[in-house]
Write an enzyme that holds these catalytic residues in place. Structure first.
Site, PDB file in Angstrom:
ATOM      1  N   HIS A 277       0.835  -1.215   0.000  1.00 53.49           N
ATOM      2  CA  HIS A 277       0.000   0.000   0.000  1.00 53.49           C
ATOM      3  C   HIS A 277       0.867   1.261   0.000  1.00 53.49           C
ATOM      4  O   HIS A 277       0.563   2.231   0.690  1.00 53.49           O
ATOM      5  CB  HIS A 277      -0.925   0.016   1.227  1.00 53.49           C
ATOM      6  CG  HIS A 277      -2.024  -1.015   1.159  1.00 53.49           C
ATOM      7  ND1 HIS A 277      -3.224  -0.800   0.523  1.00 53.49           N
ATOM      8  CD2 HIS A 277      -2.077  -2.288   1.643  1.00 53.49           C
ATOM      9  CE1 HIS A 277      -3.992  -1.881   0.629  1.00 53.49           C
ATOM     10  NE2 HIS A 277      -3.311  -2.810   1.300  1.00 53.49           N
ATOM     11  N   ASP A 340      -0.691  -4.716   6.189  1.00 54.75           N
ATOM     12  CA  ASP A 340      -1.626  -5.608   5.500  1.00 54.75           C
ATOM     13  C   ASP A 340      -1.279  -5.749   4.016  1.00 54.75           C
ATOM     14  O   ASP A 340      -0.622  -4.903   3.425  1.00 54.75           O
ATOM     15  CB  ASP A 340      -3.064  -5.063   5.619  1.00 54.75           C
ATOM     16  CG  ASP A 340      -3.183  -3.642   5.078  1.00 54.75           C
ATOM     17  OD1 ASP A 340      -2.246  -2.859   5.273  1.00 54.75           O
ATOM     18  OD2 ASP A 340      -4.215  -3.332   4.452  1.00 54.75           O
ATOM     19  N   GLU A 341      -1.738  -6.847   3.463  1.00 58.64           N
ATOM     20  CA  GLU A 341      -1.739  -7.090   2.012  1.00 58.64           C
ATOM     21  C   GLU A 341      -0.432  -6.706   1.323  1.00 58.64           C
ATOM     22  O   GLU A 341      -0.381  -5.771   0.534  1.00 58.64           O
ATOM     23  CB  GLU A 341      -2.905  -6.306   1.379  1.00 58.64           C
ATOM     24  CG  GLU A 341      -4.251  -6.787   1.891  1.00 58.64           C
ATOM     25  CD  GLU A 341      -5.411  -5.992   1.320  1.00 58.64           C
ATOM     26  OE1 GLU A 341      -6.325  -6.631   0.769  1.00 58.64           O
ATOM     27  OE2 GLU A 341      -5.417  -4.755   1.435  1.00 58.64           O
ATOM     28  N   ALA A 342       0.606  -7.483   1.635  1.00 60.18           N
ATOM     29  CA  ALA A 342       1.903  -7.258   0.975  1.00 60.18           C
ATOM     30  C   ALA A 342       2.358  -8.548   0.299  1.00 60.18           C
ATOM     31  O   ALA A 342       3.400  -9.118   0.651  1.00 60.18           O
ATOM     32  CB  ALA A 342       2.918  -6.776   1.998  1.00 60.18           C
TER      33      ALA A 342
END
Ligand code: ACM
Length: 525
Positions: A277, A340-342
């Site tokens: 992100h 998050d979300e890596a």
């Protein structure tokens, strides 16, 4: 002829008197309907003992505070400020005077009842006076929100209302179930002005929310000025989802938000999302990229494509500088590092990265918060993991780390209410008002029980929302339910009773001009 005129005249007069009498009867009935009861408070207090009479507030009333200091007089003035627009009364805030004869409001910090804690309060309303006492200023402030809700709903009007300002008599003793009752606002996908954020703070304060988590950076925008890396905001903050003009908070503006929240006993938790992100940062500084080439700014809504170059030293210098500046302007104890979300980052590298970032956060005297995924790392006992969608959170619990519950399928305010909702997304499902209310943090996931939980938080992601009206529409009524889940005892909490209270709050929201969703599940008044 004379007699006839006299008869006409008399009947005309009689009609006039009759009409004005029935008008005043009607007004009285309306006023009685406006009267509030103890059963409409959100979040529901721990205990309520009604005594079935009324305190009448008139314009000679005063707000007495004890002891008189900056904080208590601010709270007194805040209360007077709530009362003024609709009543037209300018209540003076004074140092306590027990000999005062009018019907007054007394705000006292006496520290007598230790069971109330920082945020608890006791409110006693008799026909003669209103006593609100607490152990700490935060408790007084929370109690003021309860007192506000005991007034007729027209107290929330910004115009002077004709009214008998009656408050039901009785006693309330109240304190929160959870220490953390948060809201999160994503100012990265779309930017929101300082004024809009302050409005959201005020709406949250009404429901005794005590944390505001600001999602300050993402692929689409970097929203906080960092003096040592200026392009982050001037370039990385220049656009937003759909390509409109972005913006960012100067450090002074951020401090203004923090201070405004602080006055309402709300702690700001800033989030800089990493290592994923991060497109806005990567676009601003080529050296943060593995290949040394800056990507373009991004205005779509996909996730998972960006990653900091976590093997480069410069990346940790960058993180160090950002957290240093952010810590200096954040009085609260927490810095949120996302996490998050890596998917672009290998698991072992990810753990190293979070371990290193955690040390940086603690080196500035702050505690680290991160989403589910950080649970893979070696967390310090005072770090906090925020649950959104992944069972990996149990890894944090096993490490003795406390959890904030934000399950996406219950608390994400950006999920649509149903298939007809114009705003929002639905990847975690539709969340009607009842779904948002009907769950409990301590039974939501096996392996997470009451004593693992620091509290709850309702995130509002901003892919589809662009202004305060949109924020209000997705947040209300659901925010009120999350506030109750976080504050009120689980025993006695049920939808059928709650929805009646919600209907009364709809009247309050209408007075405030709030753009709330009129769910068909509630019989709005
Ligand atoms: C998240 O919704 N990616 C925390």
């Amino acid at each position: 002829m004379k007699n006839k005129i006299l008869v006409y005249l008399l009947s005309f007069l009689f009609t006039l008197v009759f009409l004005s009498c029935s008008a005043s009867l009607k007004d009285e009935k309306e006023l009685l309907n406006l009267r509030n009861t103890f059963s409409n408070i959100i979040p529901k207090p721990v205990s309520i003992t009604p005594t079935n009479k009324f305190f009448i507030l008139d314009k000679s009333a005063k707000v007495y505070v004890e002891p008189m200091n900056t904080e208590t007089s601010f709270i007194g003035k805040y209360l007077a400020g709530i009362i003024k627009p609709s009543t037209g009364y300018s209540l003076q805030v004074l140092k306590s005077d027990e000999n005062a004869v009018e019907r007054n409001i007394y705000l006292t910090i006496n520290g007598k009842d230790k069971s109330l804690g920082e945020e608890g309060y006791e409110l006693t309303v008799s026909e003669e006076r209103i006593n609100l006492s607490a152990d700490a200023p935060a408790g007084l402030f929370r109690g003021v929100q309860t007192l506000r809700q005991l007034f007729p709903y027209s107290i929330e009007s910004s115009d002077i209302e004709p009214g008998l300002w009656e408050i039901p008599t009785g006693t309330i003793k109240d304190y929160p179930r959870f220490e953390w009752r948060g809201v999160m606002l994503d100012v990265a996908r779309h930017f929101f002005s300082v004024k809009d954020v302050k409005s959201y703070i005020d709406l949250s304060a009404l429901y005794k929310i005590n944390y505001l988590h600001l999602h300050l950076s993402d692929d689409q925008g970097w929203r906080i000025q960092i003096n040592s890396w200026p392009n982050l905001s001037t370039y990385g903050g220049s656009t937003q989802v759909d390509g409109g003009k972005g913006d960012y908070y100067t450090q002074a503006e951020y401090s203004e938000i923090v201070a405004y929240a602080q006055e309402r006993y709300i702690t700001v938790v800033p989030e800089i999302d990493m290592p994923g992100h991060t497109n806005a940062a990567l676009a601003s500084y080529p050296e943060l990229n593995n290949d040394g080439i800056a990507p373009s700014l991004y205005t779509g809504i996909e996730v998972g494509f960006s990653a900091l170059a976590i093997k480069k030293d410069i990346t940790y210098k960058f993180i160090h500088d950002v957290i240093k500046e952010l810590s200096a302007i954040t009085p609260g104890p927490y810095i949120h590092i996302g996490g998050d979300e890596a998917p672009k980052i290998d698991s072992i590298d990810y753990v190293h990265f979070i371990d290193k970032v955690q040390s940086i956060v603690y080196s500035f005297g702050k505690k680290m918060v991160g989403w589910d995924e950080i649970s893979k790392a070696n967390l310090f006992p005072t770090s906090v993991a925020q649950h959104w969608d992944n069972e990996i959170i149990l890894n944090a619990v096993k490490q003795g780390v406390k959890v904030i519950m934000s399950p996406a399928s219950k608390t994400y305010l950006d999920m649509k209410y149903d298939s007809t909702t114009g705003l929002g997304l639905f990847w975690a499902g539709y969340i009607e008002v009842k779904d948002a209310y009907n769950w409990d943090p301590a039974t939501q996931m096996g392996g997470i029980s009451e004593n693992n939980i620091l509290g709850i938080e309702a995130p509002l992601w901003s892919e589809t929302i662009i202004n305060l009206d949109d924020i209000e529409y997705l947040a209300f009524p659901r925010l009120a339910g999350h506030a109750e889940i976080g504050w009120s005892q689980v025993k006695g909490r049920n939808w059928d009773e709650y929805k009646e209270r919600l209907a009364e709050h709809g009247l309050r929201w209408t007075e405030k001009g709030l753009n709330f969703y009129r769910s068909p599940q509630v019989l709005w008044k």
